[in-house]
Design a protein around this motif. Structure first.
Motif: not given
Length: 409
Positions: A142-148, A150-160
């Motif tokens: 998981t990259f965040g629960v109950s977050d926006r 857009e914020d989750v997508l930013d964290r996933v992009t940074e991870y990848c």
């Protein structure tokens, strides 16, 4: 072996399959001659199921404790998978890109992730912003629960985009298909990240002498898992495909469609436009049909009420019968106005069976009830059948008195 996922097409992959129903199995078992070997195999299957249930716990302990990139972990998973009856063959190892952190695959069974783990260790990304019990059980990340989003997508992009990260595995079909007709339209979740995609296709082979479907349209993941352990063997064929780079300025929908076609081509299936919601519609229809078939007595009661009160819609009658489970009570509720509904037109055949007037109905009732009394006996109480018949006739008369005039207009 029976093959799931090898039905070829000659009219192009970017076309929609005929029906969404063809994408899913309706029944777990086939009603043909192969049921006989299944009966013979059943005791053996039960023993295998029990033994493999205990061994599967060791498999998940290994998958949890050892690091994803550990070679020992992969060897242990292969050994455990062998005991569980899972055999994995791989094609296209030379096309694997260790720097690609997003893996996309079609979905044909509940054990797809387990088979892929022996070849491409990855975290299963079922949903980007929600950690569920299922995703945790299958090594979800998981990259965040109950977050926006857009914020989750930013964290996933940074991870990848981080070098050396463990890849994320996506099943963009979002559900399991039978792998014989086509591939569902891909969701855009994995393709919004904007990084290269490693497409992978998977096919599963089952023994042809046992008519057991890998999954059905309304089966649970647990049921599929247990039936998988019951089966003698499951052979997974994994094909690693060339990495697909995102095109600058292209939208995620086009990127997803391109990847869907590539994976569909690799297994000689169609890239359809059907989606998860089509499966949910099929499930709704199946459950509605099953509920009617499973209660033939209810269908008979609906017919009884309909013969007495032909103006009342079937769904209104069925809804009240499901609550009362009594023809007499439902008729009484309708006649007394307890149930609100819009009367429907009465067929001519039903009209001909109705009495011409309430007066004649009353006279007919009295005549019939009087003829039921034996002449020698001074008095005999009406039987239950006679009282029920009289009640129905009275309900018919009262209904006509209340609604007959409006229907005549």
């Amino acid at each position: 072996m029976a093959t799931v996922g090898t039905r070829s097409t000659s009219d192009g992959n970017n076309q929609t399959a005929g029906r969404a129903e063809d994408m899913f199995e309706r029944y777990r078992l086939s009603a043909d001659w192969r049921l006989l070997p299944l009966i013979v195999y059943f005791p053996v299957g039960v023993v295998l199921l029990v033994l493999r249930l205990f061994l599967s716990m060791q498999l998940f302990i290994i998958a949890t404790i050892l690091p994803k990139s550990s070679r020992i972990r992969r060897l242990a998973l292969r050994g455990s998978s062998f005991v569980l009856g899972l055999f994995v063959t791989v094609e296209g190892q030379e096309k694997r890109n260790d720097n690609c952190n997003v893996v996309v695959c079609n979905h044909v069974s509940v054990m797809d992730h387990c088979a892929l783990e022996t070849v491409l260790p990855a975290y299963q990304a079922t949903q980007l912003s929600q950690q569920t019990t299922v995703s945790w059980f299958w090594s979800g990340k998981t990259f965040g629960v109950s977050d926006r989003h857009e914020d989750v997508l930013d964290r996933v992009t940074e991870y990848c985009q981080t070098e050396g990260s463990t890849p994320l595995l996506f099943f963009p079909e979002s559900t399991i298909t039978n792998g014989r007709v086509g591939i569902l339209k891909f969701s855009c979740q994995a393709f919004k990240i904007g990084v290269p995609i490693q497409p992978v296709s998977v096919m599963i082979h089952k023994p042809s002498f046992l008519p057991i479907a890998v999954s059905t349209v309304d089966s649970s993941r647990l049921a599929d898992f247990l039936w998988g352990l019951f089966s003698p063997v499951s052979v997974y064929h994994i094909k690693i495909l060339p990495v697909i780079e995102p095109v600058s300025g292209d939208i995620p929908e086009n990127f997803a469609e391109k990847t869907q076609i590539v994976i569909a081509d690799s297994v000689q299936l169609k890239a359809t436009q059907f989606q998860l919601r089509d499966k949910l519609d099929i499930i709704s229809q199946v459950h509605g049909l099953l509920s009617t078939r499973s209660d033939s007595r209810l269908v008979g009661m609906v017919k009884q009420v309909k013969e007495v009160l032909p103006h009342v819609p079937n769904d209104v009658i069925q809804r009240d019968l499901q609550r009362t489970r009594c023809v007499d009570t439902t008729i009484s509720n309708i006649v007394e106005g307890t149930i609100q509904f819009s009367p429907e037109a009465v067929p001519s055949s039903a009209q001909s069976r109705l009495p011409s007037s309430p007066v004649k109905a009353i006279a007919s009732d009295r005549k019939k009830l009087g003829s039921l009394q034996p002449k020698p006996a001074p008095y005999r109480p009406l039987s239950l059948k006679e009282r029920k018949k009289a009640f129905i006739e009275d309900a018919r008369r009262r209904y006509l008195e209340k609604h007959g005039a409006s229907q005549d207009r």
